[in-house]
Motif scaffolding. Structure first.
Motif, mmCIF file in Angstrom:
data_model
loop_
_atom_site.group_PDB
_atom_site.id
_atom_site.type_symbol
_atom_site.label_atom_id
_atom_site.label_comp_id
_atom_site.label_asym_id
_atom_site.label_seq_id
_atom_site.Cartn_x
_atom_site.Cartn_y
_atom_site.Cartn_z
ATOM 1 N N LEU A 1 0.844 -1.190 0.000
ATOM 2 C CA LEU A 1 0.000 0.000 0.000
ATOM 3 C C LEU A 1 0.882 1.243 0.000
ATOM 4 C CD1 LEU A 1 -2.699 -0.495 2.819
ATOM 5 C CD2 LEU A 1 -3.054 -0.638 0.357
ATOM 6 N N ALA A 2 0.392 2.271 -0.640
ATOM 7 C CA ALA A 2 0.997 3.595 -0.523
ATOM 8 C C ALA A 2 -0.075 4.515 0.040
ATOM 9 C CB ALA A 2 1.469 4.095 -1.869
ATOM 10 N N VAL A 3 0.269 5.201 1.114
ATOM 11 C CA VAL A 3 -0.629 6.167 1.732
ATOM 12 C C VAL A 3 -0.024 7.542 1.471
ATOM 13 C CG1 VAL A 3 -1.660 6.974 3.888
ATOM 14 C CG2 VAL A 3 -1.242 4.524 3.544
ATOM 15 N N GLU A 4 -0.812 8.412 0.847
ATOM 16 C CA GLU A 4 -0.352 9.763 0.559
ATOM 17 C C GLU A 4 -1.279 10.758 1.246
ATOM 18 O OE1 GLU A 4 1.747 9.039 -3.761
ATOM 19 O OE2 GLU A 4 -0.026 10.322 -3.666
ATOM 20 N N VAL A 5 -0.666 11.676 1.985
ATOM 21 C CA VAL A 5 -1.420 12.717 2.669
ATOM 22 C C VAL A 5 -0.959 14.052 2.101
ATOM 23 C CG1 VAL A 5 -2.009 13.769 4.883
ATOM 24 C CG2 VAL A 5 -1.559 11.300 4.755
ATOM 25 N N THR A 6 -1.922 14.813 1.601
ATOM 26 C CA THR A 6 -1.637 16.097 0.985
ATOM 27 C C THR A 6 -2.418 17.188 1.690
ATOM 28 O OG1 THR A 6 -1.450 14.986 -1.156
ATOM 29 C CG2 THR A 6 -1.636 17.374 -1.193
ATOM 30 N N SER A 7 -1.750 18.291 1.956
ATOM 31 C CA SER A 7 -2.429 19.468 2.469
ATOM 32 C C SER A 7 -3.014 20.202 1.276
ATOM 33 C CB SER A 7 -1.444 20.377 3.211
ATOM 34 O OG SER A 7 -0.886 19.690 4.294
ATOM 35 N N THR A 8 -4.330 20.415 1.310
ATOM 36 C CA THR A 8 -5.007 21.092 0.215
ATOM 37 C C THR A 8 -5.708 22.311 0.783
ATOM 38 O OG1 THR A 8 -6.958 19.717 0.515
ATOM 39 C CG2 THR A 8 -5.360 18.961 -1.102
ATOM 40 N N GLY A 9 -5.030 23.430 0.753
ATOM 41 C CA GLY A 9 -5.600 24.628 1.365
ATOM 42 C C GLY A 9 -5.614 24.486 2.865
ATOM 43 N N ASP A 10 -6.813 24.413 3.450
ATOM 44 C CA ASP A 10 -6.915 24.313 4.902
ATOM 45 C C ASP A 10 -7.389 22.943 5.377
ATOM 46 O OD1 ASP A 10 -9.460 24.540 3.951
ATOM 47 O OD2 ASP A 10 -10.126 26.024 5.416
ATOM 48 N N THR A 11 -7.312 21.931 4.489
ATOM 49 C CA THR A 11 -7.695 20.576 4.882
ATOM 50 C C THR A 11 -6.634 19.584 4.418
ATOM 51 O OG1 THR A 11 -8.919 20.054 2.859
ATOM 52 C CG2 THR A 11 -10.147 21.132 4.627
ATOM 53 N N SER A 12 -6.797 18.349 4.848
ATOM 54 C CA SER A 12 -5.900 17.272 4.430
ATOM 55 C C SER A 12 -6.681 16.238 3.628
ATOM 56 C CB SER A 12 -5.266 16.586 5.643
ATOM 57 O OG SER A 12 -4.417 17.483 6.331
ATOM 58 N N LEU A 13 -6.048 15.730 2.606
ATOM 59 C CA LEU A 13 -6.598 14.672 1.762
ATOM 60 C C LEU A 13 -5.725 13.441 1.942
ATOM 61 C CD1 LEU A 13 -8.302 13.522 -0.622
ATOM 62 C CD2 LEU A 13 -6.672 14.650 -2.155
ATOM 63 N N VAL A 14 -6.346 12.303 2.282
ATOM 64 C CA VAL A 14 -5.616 11.052 2.469
ATOM 65 C C VAL A 14 -5.998 10.125 1.320
ATOM 66 C CG1 VAL A 14 -5.189 9.067 3.987
ATOM 67 C CG2 VAL A 14 -5.679 11.331 4.980
ATOM 68 N N LYS A 15 -4.989 9.632 0.604
ATOM 69 C CA LYS A 15 -5.211 8.682 -0.488
ATOM 70 C C LYS A 15 -4.474 7.399 -0.175
ATOM 71 C CE LYS A 15 -5.619 11.998 -4.258
ATOM 72 N NZ LYS A 15 -5.224 12.264 -5.652
ATOM 73 N N VAL A 16 -5.123 6.285 -0.471
ATOM 74 C CA VAL A 16 -4.492 4.978 -0.307
ATOM 75 C C VAL A 16 -4.516 4.287 -1.663
ATOM 76 C CG1 VAL A 16 -4.580 2.726 0.820
ATOM 77 C CG2 VAL A 16 -5.180 4.787 2.106
ATOM 78 N N TYR A 17 -3.335 3.913 -2.108
ATOM 79 C CA TYR A 17 -3.206 3.181 -3.363
ATOM 80 C C TYR A 17 -2.819 1.745 -3.044
ATOM 81 C CZ TYR A 17 -2.788 7.856 -5.397
ATOM 82 O OH TYR A 17 -3.010 9.149 -5.769
ATOM 83 N N GLY A 18 -3.608 0.817 -3.525
ATOM 84 C CA GLY A 18 -3.303 -0.599 -3.378
ATOM 85 C C GLY A 18 -3.259 -1.235 -4.749
ATOM 86 N N THR A 19 -2.901 -2.488 -4.789
ATOM 87 C CA THR A 19 -2.836 -3.204 -6.054
ATOM 88 C C THR A 19 -4.182 -3.225 -6.753
ATOM 89 O OG1 THR A 19 -1.155 -4.606 -5.062
ATOM 90 C CG2 THR A 19 -2.125 -5.382 -7.115
ATOM 91 N N GLU A 20 -5.232 -3.374 -5.991
ATOM 92 C CA GLU A 20 -6.577 -3.509 -6.556
ATOM 93 C C GLU A 20 -7.536 -2.405 -6.151
ATOM 94 O OE1 GLU A 20 -7.185 -5.943 -8.723
ATOM 95 O OE2 GLU A 20 -5.205 -6.798 -8.432
ATOM 96 N N ALA A 21 -7.048 -1.358 -5.490
ATOM 97 C CA ALA A 21 -7.972 -0.342 -5.003
ATOM 98 C C ALA A 21 -7.300 1.017 -4.900
ATOM 99 C CB ALA A 21 -8.512 -0.742 -3.634
#
Length: 144
Positions: free
Chosen positions: A40-60
């Motif tokens: 899994l890769a977990v990416e957390v990005t600050s987008t303005g005044d909030t955070s976006l969490v993305k999880v990349y998996g092999t199938e999802a």
């Protein structure tokens, strides 16, 4: 909505047993489990005044927008990222063994319900997401 801090993400990385990779407003946590072959890769990005969490998996690919905080468990080897709004809660659970679960659009009322009285099909979501309650009650600190 508050941003997840570097300290929050360092704590998450520690529980997951990985080193955070930072590039500007992006923090990446790469997880793998040799026993299961999961990655899994977990990416957390600050987008303005909030955070976006993305999880990349092999199938999802999963995304949690407007992340308001996280809770860690060394004992379980888990990090739970939370979002809340409009009477609903969502939680993205990332496990040290490179597994992930998503609970979305769950009624806030379930969080404080008697778990023995809720329908079995929603009991797990209620229990997991109830861990977010301190985040929204004003008595939460990153260490707590």
């Amino acid at each position: 909505m508050p941003l997840l801090s570097d300290a929050d993400l360092d704590r998450a990385a520690s529980v997951l047993g990985v080193t955070p990779d930072r590039e500007g407003s992006l923090t990446r946590l790469a997880l793998s489990d040799s026993g299961s072959g999961r990655r899994l890769a977990v990416e957390v990005t600050s987008t303005g005044d909030t955070s976006l969490v993305k999880v990349y998996g092999t199938e999802a690919h999963l995304e949690l927008h407007d992340c308001a905080g996280l809770v860690t468990s060394d004992e379980l080897g888990e990090v739970i990222f939370f979002a809340r709004g409009g009477g609903r809660v969502a939680g993205l659970v990332v496990e040290r063994e490179a597994a992930c679960s998503l609970y979305a659009n769950v009624s806030e009322h379930l969080l404080s319900a008697d778990f023995l009285t809720v329908a079995p099909e929603v009991a797990q979501a209620a229990v997991v997401l109830s861990l977010s309650e301190p985040l929204f009650e004003g008595d939460w600190t990153p260490e707590g």
